[in-house]
Design a protein around this motif. Structure first.
Motif, PDB file in Angstrom:
ATOM      1  N   ILE A   1      21.287  59.544   3.056  1.00 23.10           N
ATOM      2  CA  ILE A   1      22.025  58.619   2.202  1.00 23.10           C
ATOM      3  C   ILE A   1      22.677  57.378   3.321  1.00 23.10           C
ATOM      4  N   GLY A   2      22.774  57.764   4.279  1.00 20.32           N
ATOM      5  CA  GLY A   2      23.262  56.932   5.304  1.00 20.32           C
ATOM      6  C   GLY A   2      23.495  57.545   6.769  1.00 20.32           C
TER       7      GLY A   2
ATOM      8  N   LYS B   1      21.827  67.790  -4.308  1.00 17.56           N
ATOM      9  CA  LYS B   1      21.975  67.716  -5.788  1.00 17.56           C
ATOM     10  C   LYS B   1      23.380  67.280  -6.280  1.00 17.56           C
ATOM     11  N   ASP B   2      24.274  68.260  -5.672  1.00 18.64           N
ATOM     12  CA  ASP B   2      25.639  67.930  -6.292  1.00 18.64           C
ATOM     13  C   ASP B   2      26.600  67.505  -5.202  1.00 18.64           C
ATOM     14  N   PHE B   3      26.437  67.452  -4.096  1.00 20.20           N
ATOM     15  CA  PHE B   3      27.302  66.769  -3.192  1.00 20.20           C
ATOM     16  C   PHE B   3      26.696  66.282  -2.083  1.00 20.20           C
ATOM     17  N   THR B   4      27.544  65.870  -0.944  1.00 20.38           N
ATOM     18  CA  THR B   4      27.122  65.382   0.182  1.00 20.38           C
ATOM     19  C   THR B   4      27.517  65.859   1.496  1.00 20.38           C
ATOM     20  N   LEU B   5      26.689  66.119   2.258  1.00 16.32           N
ATOM     21  CA  LEU B   5      27.202  66.443   3.626  1.00 16.32           C
ATOM     22  C   LEU B   5      26.823  65.771   5.041  1.00 16.32           C
ATOM     23  N   THR B   6      27.338  66.210   6.136  1.00 10.13           N
ATOM     24  CA  THR B   6      26.668  65.432   7.134  1.00 10.13           C
ATOM     25  C   THR B   6      26.493  66.277   8.274  1.00 10.13           C
TER      26      THR B   6
ATOM     27  N   MET C   1      29.215  69.338   8.196  1.00 13.79           N
ATOM     28  CA  MET C   1      30.518  69.375   7.473  1.00 13.79           C
ATOM     29  C   MET C   1      30.227  68.615   5.884  1.00 13.79           C
ATOM     30  N   GLU C   2      31.143  68.864   5.123  1.00 14.06           N
ATOM     31  CA  GLU C   2      31.066  68.314   3.872  1.00 14.06           C
ATOM     32  C   GLU C   2      31.736  66.915   3.519  1.00 14.06           C
ATOM     33  N   LEU C   3      31.169  66.085   2.990  1.00 10.10           N
ATOM     34  CA  LEU C   3      31.723  64.583   2.829  1.00 10.10           C
ATOM     35  C   LEU C   3      32.177  64.836   1.349  1.00 10.10           C
TER      36      LEU C   3
ATOM     37  N   VAL D   1      24.108  62.154  10.407  1.00  8.92           N
ATOM     38  CA  VAL D   1      23.560  61.386   9.199  1.00  8.92           C
ATOM     39  C   VAL D   1      24.299  62.072   8.108  1.00  8.92           C
ATOM     40  N   ALA D   2      24.375  61.403   7.148  1.00 11.67           N
ATOM     41  CA  ALA D   2      24.771  61.733   5.537  1.00 11.67           C
ATOM     42  C   ALA D   2      23.880  62.055   4.882  1.00 11.67           C
TER      43      ALA D   2
ATOM     44  N   ARG E   1      22.555  63.878   1.108  1.00  3.95           N
ATOM     45  CA  ARG E   1      22.735  63.895  -0.225  1.00  3.95           C
ATOM     46  C   ARG E   1      22.043  65.146  -0.785  1.00  3.95           C
TER      47      ARG E   1
END
Lengths: 80, 728
Positions: A45-46, A59-64, B500-502, A54-55, A57
């Motif tokens: 996503i970014g 299904k339920d959450f975002t991580l990097t 890491m989680e955002l 990078v970020a 996405r």
């Protein structure tokens, strides 16, 4: 299913599906703890201001994660 | 009346702390887990029939042995056998949160799932069937919204009911790990049970799983318990590992994870239903990220936020700071008036009231800072800072999460290096951790703020906020540069994963922010009442004794007597001009006496002895005394300078602020101020930090840091002083 590429080369907002995760030891464990396993659908996503990390996405959450870690994950492009 | 212990487990960012606060209210006790510096929070509550001890476990994604947090959480479950564990879950990311729950279930501890953040689930249009989840997982499930106390009592009741029902019995979950691992695991179980290998603490199947995962902690314990069987199990794990690597291109731990997720997926498909139409909806959080982590806007906003924190803290904080200053000023005056002149008055006024007052005066600042930092932390923005800064940190051989130790240490001015150094525990690469520990104390901690604030107020009164910002950025620059040097010299090595989680942006809760702020502020104030009070008294003694010999005092008295009688004579005749002249002369004698007196004391002797060297950086003996005291605690620099200057002057001027006194001192120039700022930023951290550093790394590393940083600090202070003096 589309062709398989390395996650590092995925473009923003492409729909992807993880095919394999190769990292072993701690890196592999860390990646799997966060739910990145074969079969998971993700999209980028970014990117951070300096294009890394990078970020991602899920299904339920975002991580990097860093590009160097994305190298351990190969994905199939489901949809551009 | 029954006694129960309930552990609270959960992922980071799942609202675990909020849940703990909601369950225990203010009845908390903070300590450390034995042997490690992971914070252990315990809360005790009483219901009509039972007394319950609630233990907050560190937030983890897993129960492996890779981090201290995970080990602490796991060892608590295994060694202390709580009657029940509550797994607080972010129900909005149920699938990933179940990964930890499954690992707790493999162990078999009676488990209650707290499906937290149900409000977010409903808002996102998802539906969770918690009865179905309970049925499929064979665990109690309670829906909660910790931030507004919804479901808290039900959760507590479910936990106590389960504890009463299970009576300490464990029922481990048995799932399949696939055709390759299952037969090996069954054979392992048979061997383990035959010799009662570690079975007093953990289920045999669990030990088998850990051998397959090559879990260092369990294998080491196993070798100590029964080396022969341990070797046999290790061989079995190795053999099957080679096989799966060849046929499936995956190690056993990867396979185990896949099957755990498979088990979770089979539950999820019957429990969670996603809205059909909303698939492409961009969440509010993602929209915010488009702006807040934007290539150009992101860093700009980040800088602006840091700047706003300063402005708010300084402009708002000034008001209560003024009140505290007047209160302590009044206390000093009152004590001066009530008490007879002598050592006792000097001790109370100069030692205790000035010393402690100088430190407590900054409590409003620290409260405001932490109010804002806690809010930022709870909102999820700190994770974005790590995300945006990781690329930069990587260049310097650090990790994006180094941002947290840096910020806690005072990266946003006002932190404290003690919890900052402790926060390095989230860094799992020993090299990055060592580097972060070494440089984190360079940040502008709450104790350095008064020093910088006093100096900027004195020497840069029109640009105080800008100069403070420059100081903070300078501290960051120095920390990063020194870290790079360390990472390419004494501590080379590969970098650790940055996965890491955002978390989604959330509105911080007032209660959470207040509790956090209160804890930090109390930590600081407690230090003022204990360590700093002691040091203030010690330093006062060092600056009072030994006194000038009788004949020197007599000699000054002899110089003064004729002048005093002349003054009396002139007052009667009313000749104003000559009177002022005479009084000036008396003042000069007083000051000379005071200066000689202070120089004669222990502190004066140390400061004077160091002066020939410190002069290179523009530090006089008073500064030297203050800096020596600063090793005990940085805020002592301010109180000691205050004491040193007020002792050297006459009574009337005692209430004058230190800033003004420094400006008035012709030997203390702007160049000295700049050099002092740089030296204070970088030199040896306070001894509390040094002890923490030693505990987190080793005494050798702490000693390196003290010597290395002080040398660097002095070198740069000298350079800054010499260059500035040449230009000003």
């Amino acid at each position: 299913m589309g062709k398989s590429i390395c996650l590092r080369n995925a473009k923003i907002n492409q729909k992807l599906k993880i095919i394999s995760v190769t990292g072993d030891g701690e890196l592999g464990r860390r990646i799997r703890d966060m739910g990145l396993i074969p079969g998971t659908e993700v999209h980028v996503i970014g990117k951070a201001p300096l294009k890394d990390p990078v970020a991602l996405r899920l299904k339920d959450f975002t991580l990097t994660l860093r590009n160097s870690e994305a190298d351990n994950i190969s994905v199939a492009i489901l949809e551009d | 009346m029954s006694q129960y212990t309930v552990g609270i487990a959960g992922n980071p960012n799942c609202g675990k702390t909020t849940m703990f606060n909601a369950l225990t209210g203010s009845r908390q006790h903070v300590a450390n887990w034995p042997g490690v510096t992971v914070e252990k929070k315990i809360g005790k509550i009483k219901t009509d029939n039972d007394s319950i001890e609630i233990v907050d476990l560190p937030g983890t994604y897993s129960l492996t042995a890779y981090t201290q947090e995970e080990l602490v959480a796991r060892n608590f479950l295994v060694e202390e056998r709580p009657e029940v564990v509550i797994d607080v879950m972010n129900a909005d990311a149920l699938e990933r949160n179940l990964y930890l729950a499954v690992q707790i279930m493999e162990l078999g501890v009676p488990l209650v799932m707290g499906l937290n953040m149900m409000d977010e689930v409903r808002k996102s249009g998802k539906n969770i069937d918690s009865d179905k989840l309970a049925e499929l997982s064979h665990c109690r499930v309670v829906e909660t919204i910790a931030r507004n106390n919804t479901g808290i009592n039900t959760l507590l009741k479910a936990s106590i009911d389960l504890a009463k029902e299970k009576k300490g019995a464990w029922t481990p979950l048995n799932i399949s790990y696939g055709p390759d691992l299952d037969p090996v695991l069954t054979e392992m179980e048979r061997l383990i049970e035959a010799e009662n290998f570690l079975t007093d603490k953990v289920p045999s199947r669990w030990t088998g799983i850990k051998y397959l995962e090559r879990d260092e902690d369990v294998v080491i314990k196993g070798r100590m318990n029964n080396s022969e069987l341990s070797n046999q199990l290790e061989d079995m794990a190795k053999k099957v590992g080679e096989h799966t690597q060849k046929t499936l291109n995956a190690a056993p731990d990867a396979l185990i994870a896949d099957y755990r997720y498979g088990f979770i997926a089979s539950i999820i498909k019957d429990v969670v239903s996603y809205p059909i139409l909303d698939a492409d909806r961009i969440s509010r959080s993602d929209k915010m990220d488009k702006v807040l982590t934007h290539t150009f806007l992101g860093p700009m906003i980040m800088l602006a936020i840091v700047y706003v924190i300063y402005q708010v803290t300084f402009t708002l904080g000034e008001i209560p700071m003024g009140w505290l200053e007047s209160i302590f000023g009044w206390m000093g005056e009152t004590a001066t008036n009530i008490l007879p002149e002598g050592h006792l008055r000097s001790l109370i006024v100069s030692g205790i009231i000035d010393g402690v007052g100088g430190v407590l005066g900054f409590v409003p600042l620290i409260m405001l800072m932490f109010l804002m930092i806690s809010a930022l932390e709870d909102s999820g923005y700190i994770a974005r800072m790590a995300y945006m800064l990781d690329r930069v940190f990587k260049i310097f051989g650090l990790h994006g999460t180094s941002v947290l130790p840096f910020i806690v240490s005072g990266g946003i001015a006002g932190g404290c290096a003690v919890p900052g150094v402790m926060a390095t525990r989230t860094l799992r690469s020993p090299n990055e951790k060592l580097a972060t520990i070494f440089v984190a104390p360079y940040m502008t901690c709450g104790a350095k703020v008064p020093v910088f604030l006093m100096l900027t107020a004195a020497f840069f009164p029109n640009n105080a906020a800008s100069v403070m910002l420059i100081i903070t950025l300078g501290a960051w620059a120095m920390a990063l540069i020194v870290a790079r040097v360390l990472r390419s010299t004494i501590i080379k090595g590969k970098s650790t994963p940055f996965v890491m989680e955002l978390p989604p942006y959330r509105m911080p809760t007032l209660r959470g922010v207040l509790i956090h702020t209160w804890e930090r502020t109390w930590e600081y104030a407690k230090k003022a009442g204990t360590v700093i009070l002691g040091i203030s008294i010690l330093l006062w003694a060092m600056m009072t004794f030994p006194q000038l010999p009788e004949e020197r005092i007599a000699s000054y008295e002899a110089q003064r007597t004729p002048l005093t009688s002349q003054v009396e004579a002139l007052t009667k005749s009313g000749q104003q001009e000559d009177l002022a002249n005479l009084e000036d002369k008396i003042a000069i004698i007083d000051n000379t006496e005071a200066e000689e007196a202070v120089r004669h004391t222990i502190a004066g002797k140390i400061g004077t002895a160091l002066e020939p060297v410190s002069k290179l950086a523009g530090f006089n003996w008073r500064t030297n005394i203050a800096l020596t005291g600063g090793f005990a605690a940085k805020e002592v620099i301010v109180s000691t300078l205050g004491t040193a200057y007020s002792l050297g002057e006459v009574d009337v001027e005692e209430t004058e602020p230190l800033s003004a006194k420094l400006v008035a001192d012709p030997l203390f120039t702007t160049a000295s101020a700049i050099a002092l700022i740089i030296f204070t930023m970088l030199y040896a951290p306070c001894f509390v930090t040094v002890v923490t550093m030693a505990r987190e790394s080793s005494w050798t590393w702490a000693a390196y840091s003290v010597i290395g940083s002080t040398t660097l600090a002095f070198g740069l202070a000298v350079a800054a002083y010499q260059i500035t003096s040449a230009f000003l």
